[in-house]
Design a protein around this motif. Structure first.
Motif, short mmCIF file in Angstrom:
data_model
loop_
_atom_site.label_atom_id
_atom_site.label_comp_id
_atom_site.label_asym_id
_atom_site.label_seq_id
_atom_site.Cartn_x
_atom_site.Cartn_y
_atom_site.Cartn_z
N GLY A 186 45.95 29.95 30.38
CA GLY A 186 46.68 30.34 29.18
C GLY A 186 46.39 29.52 27.94
N LEU A 187 45.18 28.99 27.80
CA LEU A 187 44.82 28.27 26.58
C LEU A 187 43.43 28.70 26.13
CD1 LEU A 187 45.26 26.17 24.37
CD2 LEU A 187 44.47 24.39 25.96
N LEU A 188 43.37 29.28 24.93
CA LEU A 188 42.10 29.64 24.30
C LEU A 188 41.92 28.79 23.05
CD1 LEU A 188 42.24 33.56 24.39
CD2 LEU A 188 40.98 32.06 25.94
N ALA A 189 40.73 28.29 22.84
CA ALA A 189 40.45 27.49 21.64
C ALA A 189 39.37 28.17 20.83
CB ALA A 189 40.01 26.08 22.03
N ALA A 190 39.58 28.21 19.50
CA ALA A 190 38.57 28.70 18.57
C ALA A 190 37.80 27.50 18.03
CB ALA A 190 39.23 29.46 17.42
N ILE A 191 36.48 27.52 18.17
CA ILE A 191 35.65 26.36 17.84
C ILE A 191 34.65 26.73 16.75
CG2 ILE A 191 34.01 24.68 18.75
CD1 ILE A 191 35.25 25.16 21.51
#
Length: 684
Positions: free
Chosen positions: A46-51
């Protein structure tokens, strides 16, 4: 844009730390989330990161509830200097791509933040509002992004809140005039995304701690602030009994713990009120955690643990079949002229007086329908649940559905509802229609969780007694819907597993066999099949008037066999070497959860589901090289009227050109499950 979105695991320390740091920049709008909570959600996917250029510029933090298959969005965060780049949309689209088999995304956001335009542009629609628990009581709008599965089932949701008692330390952090620097973790309990998941309550002993505050202004302030939370009112005799049990258990565990008698009062009052979670920072209470759980079934946890395990704790609260099995409940019909006795035990709403309630019960005797007015009493003879039913054509009518205040009220409500569905099926009814204008709150919440939907100022659920393709199930559901003057939604072929599981729960006992919901055969020793299902039938009398509990856990060695959740289970009783019992498929269940862990951890998590003790689970671990066992949490077991023998099961598999293995938990073709199910229900 040069922006990519990645799923973050707890092992990716740098990405996790950057996401936490970004969230900490905006705690005033996002609410506090502790680092362990980030890690737990990351562990659950449940964790998405935009990089961008190697730096985290935004993230989405969300939960994936097992019981209600939507995405629960906790944080949608984009760094101020990187906004207007479409990052929020990219995060939402990635969630949808990864979890499109769920019904949609739920989010909550304070109305005064002025973000309506953002949510609307992302495709969300407003759906309800709730009042936040902060001192100011800000209004939070509910937002919903639909993934366009059959919309009827997107409404099936759990309204059950986890009830958490708090001690004075946590209360002071939340409601004190000048909370200390240590208050941040407690304040996470009031985060917007937790508003409709957790209810914070306090017990009478809180007033004792407020009384001991030296500063008069603070005392006055906290007494007034207590009015904003629900106060529990446990029975004094029950509190005294629980206190003695706790003291005895503490003395056996560690004589030094008896010095904490005053702190034990919080635990005793929570237990006497039927509350199973107590949140605290107090080291004294934390020392009592094992004693509290083993003696009276109260979990002592830190506030941060509530956020990390809210779904697990909530499920343990609302359904406790182990406690049902440990209590002698009896079902009997209401005696003529016995209505007056019941009024005192079933709290009436302001619109439903005791005399109206009694008259409604009496009026059933004059009806041309053959009414059954059934009363459940606990081991002490107190009425704890009352329901009346009759079959009118193809509809099972329920004009009375009440539960009394009781530690097992929520559990009883869910058991009664399943009993009503089973009764409807046995009489050939297609609908269960609850027409009680004032059902108990616990019963109403349980019904919403069980697939009942609003209908003519009441609640109704379809009973779709078919096992076949989506087209066959739709046709049967459409026939049932005519009893309500409506039509059923057409189910498409290839329903995602999560959606099919909700369909099968809501329209029980329907089975949608051309969906993506997989099936597994589970071999079970006759000893344990007797304990769980009374099949083979025990030679000893077994009192279980409430029927098979709706939910249980079964344990096995921890080796994975491709199992997935949700799924169907086909129970196969293996042969008992000491007898000729066994070697037959006896029924099926719905698989809700699979957990692999140590025996102690599994026992702590699933003890409320009963049957297995710690030593039995340890035996499963002894057969594993990893030192762990596997728990299968399953629900809504349906026993076959005619068990399917191994020889017949093998013949069915051969006729379909399919393999058959019954040595261990194994995935089977849905065609074989359907054939076995039809065989188990074939008229003799």
């Amino acid at each position: 844009m040069g922006i990519k979105v990645v799923s973050v695991s707890p092992a990716q320390d740098e990405l996790l730390a950057e996401s936490i740091a970004l969230g900490d920049r905006y705690t005033k709008t996002l609410g506090l989330m502790t680092p362990p909570a980030y890690s737990k959600m990351a562990e659950d996917g449940g964790l998405l990161a935009a990089i961008e250029d190697g730096v985290v510029v935004g993230y989405a933090l969300f939960g994936l509830p097992k019981r209600t298959p939507h995405v629960r969005l906790a944080h949608l965060c984009v760094a101020q200097e990187h906004r207007s780049k479409g990052i929020a949309r990219l995060l939402i689209e990635t969630i949808r791509a990864h979890h499109g088999q769920r019904f949609g995304i739920k989010a909550k956001c304070r109305r005064d933040y002025g973000l309506t335009g953002m949510w609307t542009k992302l495709g969300f629609i407003p759906r309800g509002e709730v009042k936040g628990r902060s001192k100011q009581g800000h209004v939070l709008d509910g937002w919903w992004l639909d993934f366009r599965h059959p919309s009827l089932f997107a409404e099936v949701d759990s309204d059950a809140q986890l009830t958490v008692a708090i001690d004075h330390g946590v209360f002071a952090h939340l409601r004190g005039r000048k909370p200390s620097s240590e208050a941040a973790e407690s304040q996470a309990l009031e985060a917007g995304w937790m508003t409709d998941l957790v209810e914070l309550v306090f017990t009478p002993y809180l007033y004792q701690d407020i009384r001991d505050i030296e500063n008069e202004a603070e005392r006055v302030h906290q007494r007034a602030a207590a009015a904003g939370l629900r106060e529990l009112s446990p029975d004094p005799q029950t509190v005294a009994l629980q206190s003695r049990q706790l003291l005895d258990a503490a003395a056996k565990a560690d004589p030094g713990l008896t010095e904490l008698e005053a702190r034990l009062r919080y635990v005793a009052e929570a237990a006497a009120s039927g509350v199973h979670v107590l949140a605290t920072h107090d080291p004294s209470l934390t020392r009592l955690a094992d004693v509290a759980w083993n003696a009276v079934g109260v979990r002592i946890v830190a506030p941060a643990d509530v956020a990390m395990h809210v779904d697990e704790l909530r499920q343990a609260q609302v359904y406790r079949p182990a406690d049902l099995m440990g209590t002698e409940f009896r079902i009997s019909e209401v005696a003529p002229r016995g209505e007056a006795e019941l009024v005192a035990f079933f709290e009436q709403s302001s619109s439903d007086s005791g005399s109206d309630f009694a008259n409604r019960l009496k009026s059933l005797e004059r009806s041309p329908l053959s009414w059954r007015r059934e009363l459940i009493r606990d081991g002490e003879g107190h009425p704890v649940a009352l329901y009346a039913w009759a079959v009118d054509g193809r509809t099972l009518l329920v004009p009375v559905l009440r539960t009394a205040t009781h530690p097992l009220e929520e559990t009883l409500s869910r058991q009664v509802l399943f009993t009503l569905k089973q009764t409807a099926r046995s009489y050939g009814a297609h609908v269960v229609h609850i027409t009680d204008p004032f059902p108990s709150t616990a019963a109403h919440v349980a019904a919403r969780d069980d697939g009942f939907l609003a209908h003519q100022d009441g609640l109704a659920a379809l009973v779709v007694d078919v096992c076949g393709t989506a087209a066959v199930v739709t046709e049967a559901a459409d026939t049932a819907s005519r009893e309500l003057g409506t039509t059923a939604l057409a189910l498409p072929t290839g329903l995602p597993a999560e959606v099919a599981s909700v369909v099968e729960r809501s329209w029980w006992p329907a089975k949608v066999m051309d969906s993506e919901l997989p099936s597994f055969i589970v071999p079970i020793n006759p000893v344990w099949s007797t304990e769980l299902f009374n099949m083979p039938v025990s030679l000893l009398p077994r009192r279980n008037e409430l029927g098979i509990s709706r939910e249980h856990a079964y344990y096995r060695a921890s080796g994975h066999r491709g199992e997935s959740v949700p799924a169907r289970l086909l129970w196969y009783v293996s042969q008992d070497p000491s007898s000729q019992e066994g070697q037959m498929a006896i029924g099926c269940s719905r698989l809700e959860q699979v957990v692999v862990d140590t025996a102690e951890a599994l026992f702590a998590q699933f003890e409320h589901l009963g049957v297995y003790g710690l030593e039995e689970i340890r035996k499963k671990v002894a057969n594993s090289t990893s030192g762990t066992a596997m728990a299968l949490r399953f629900s809504d077991t349906e026993l076959f009227p005619n068990p399917v023998t191994y020889r017949r099961l093998k013949s069915l598999a051969k006729g379909l050109g399919l393999p058959l293995s019954v040595m261990s938990l194994t995935k089977i073709d849905n065609r074989l499950f359907e054939a076995a199910y039809q065989e188990g229900h074939r008229p003799t």
